[in-house]
Design an enzyme around this catalytic site. Structure first.
Site, PDB file in Angstrom:
ATOM      1  N   HIS A   1     -44.906  24.328 -44.068  1.00  0.00           N
ATOM      2  CA  HIS A   1     -45.807  23.043 -44.486  1.00  0.00           C
ATOM      3  C   HIS A   1     -46.885  23.643 -45.373  1.00  0.00           C
ATOM      4  CE1 HIS A   1     -43.610  21.287 -41.383  1.00  0.00           C
ATOM      5  NE2 HIS A   1     -44.118  22.220 -40.775  1.00  0.00           N
TER       6      HIS A   1
ATOM      7  N   GLU B   1     -50.876  22.267 -38.190  1.00  0.00           N
ATOM      8  CA  GLU B   1     -49.926  23.454 -38.082  1.00  0.00           C
ATOM      9  C   GLU B   1     -50.104  23.940 -39.075  1.00  0.00           C
ATOM     10  OE1 GLU B   1     -45.682  21.613 -38.118  1.00  0.00           O
ATOM     11  OE2 GLU B   1     -44.585  23.759 -38.102  1.00  0.00           O
TER      12      GLU B   1
ATOM     13  N   HIS C   1     -43.487  28.374 -37.889  1.00  0.00           N
ATOM     14  CA  HIS C   1     -43.916  27.003 -37.650  1.00  0.00           C
ATOM     15  C   HIS C   1     -44.403  26.924 -36.181  1.00  0.00           C
ATOM     16  CE1 HIS C   1     -41.815  24.950 -40.797  1.00  0.00           C
ATOM     17  NE2 HIS C   1     -41.339  26.417 -41.096  1.00  0.00           N
TER      18      HIS C   1
ATOM     19  N   GLU D   1     -40.716  29.168 -33.816  1.00  0.00           N
ATOM     20  CA  GLU D   1     -41.571  28.091 -33.313  1.00  0.00           C
ATOM     21  C   GLU D   1     -42.691  28.515 -32.321  1.00  0.00           C
ATOM     22  OE1 GLU D   1     -42.035  24.852 -34.493  1.00  0.00           O
ATOM     23  OE2 GLU D   1     -39.924  24.523 -35.409  1.00  0.00           O
TER      24      GLU D   1
END
Ligand SMILES: [Zn+2]
Length: 243
Positions: free
Chosen positions: A11, A26, A79, A143
């Site tokens: 992101h 995030e 992430h 993650e």
């Protein structure tokens, strides 16, 4: 040596990624961890290619192009997960398909993360994420817990948690590359010193210790007190015959 690693902080810019109930984004966590991870991988002699080093928009295609053009040996995309189920709080590493180098890297990384963070083990999972699908190098997507889990969001706000994540990722990558992960726990100022090997051995054996600020100061003269402490450590090891 000579490895080239692509790091992808997920992101950025107009895309915050997941946002926790307390407002943590995030994109902030992924960038902070990636920059710390870059520093650690540099200690291994790796060349690190980051898809972004600021809070800017970078498309998935641009990220993939960058890594493919740089002919990286491994891509690690970072992430933080989010779910409507606010109880979800596991660590998971995603790969496109099992059986290859990506799975091997994922196993090392996932194991180090679970050991270091003590968060639930979500295991190695398969997904057709763009970054996994389109990069030519083996690629994993990590993650790092769940921002939707209030306690995990609070933990991810802490620098210490992010440092732990970066260290675990660095150790996993080092192990995958067949490099020594203990480099990260050594005082940085002994690396490359002419006596590095000797000092490493003394540290491993517990005769000598670094300073709390993470330095060893290899060229600083020892005080009589430090000499006494070192000698006593040596005597203790001999008498407990742990040598
Ligand atoms: Zn994400």
């Amino acid at each position: 040596m000579g490895w080239r690693i692509g790091l992808d902080p997920g992101h950025g810019g107009s895309d915050p990624g997941a946002v926790g109930p307390g407002g943590l984004k995030e994109k902030e966590v992924t960038l902070d961890v990636a920059l710390m991870l870059e520093e650690k991988l540099s200690l291994l002699g790796c060349e690190v290619i980051l898809s972004r080093r600021e809070d800017v928009d970078v498309s998935l295609a641009e990220r993939v192009d960058l890594f493919n053009r740089a002919k990286v040996d491994l891509v690690v995309s970072l992430h933080v997960n989010s779910s409507y189920n606010t109880e979800a709080s596991y660590l998971a590493t995603y790969i496109l398909a099992p059986g290859g180098q990506a799975e091997k890297a994922a196993r090392f990384i996932q194991k180090e993360l679970v050991e270091a963070l003590k968060w639930a083990d979500g295991g190695i999972r398969q997904a057709g994420f763009y970054i996994l699908r389109e990069t030519e190098a083996p690629a994993v997507l990590v993650e790092m817990g769940f921002l939707s889990h209030p306690e995990q969001e609070a933990a991810l706000r802490q620098k210490k948690t992010r440092q732990t994540l970066a260290l675990a990722l660095a150790r996993g990558i080092a192990l995958y590359l067949g490099l020594d992960p203990d480099v990260f726990s050594l005082p940085k100022d002994i690396i490359g010193h002419w006596a590095e090997g000797v000092i490493r051995r003394c540290l491993e054996l517990g005769f000598l210790h670094g300073y709390p600020d993470g330095t060893f100061r290899p060229d600083q003269p020892a005080t009589r007190a430090e000499l006494a402490a070192g000698l006593l450590n040596l005597l203790d090891k001999i008498t407990s015959s742990k040598l």
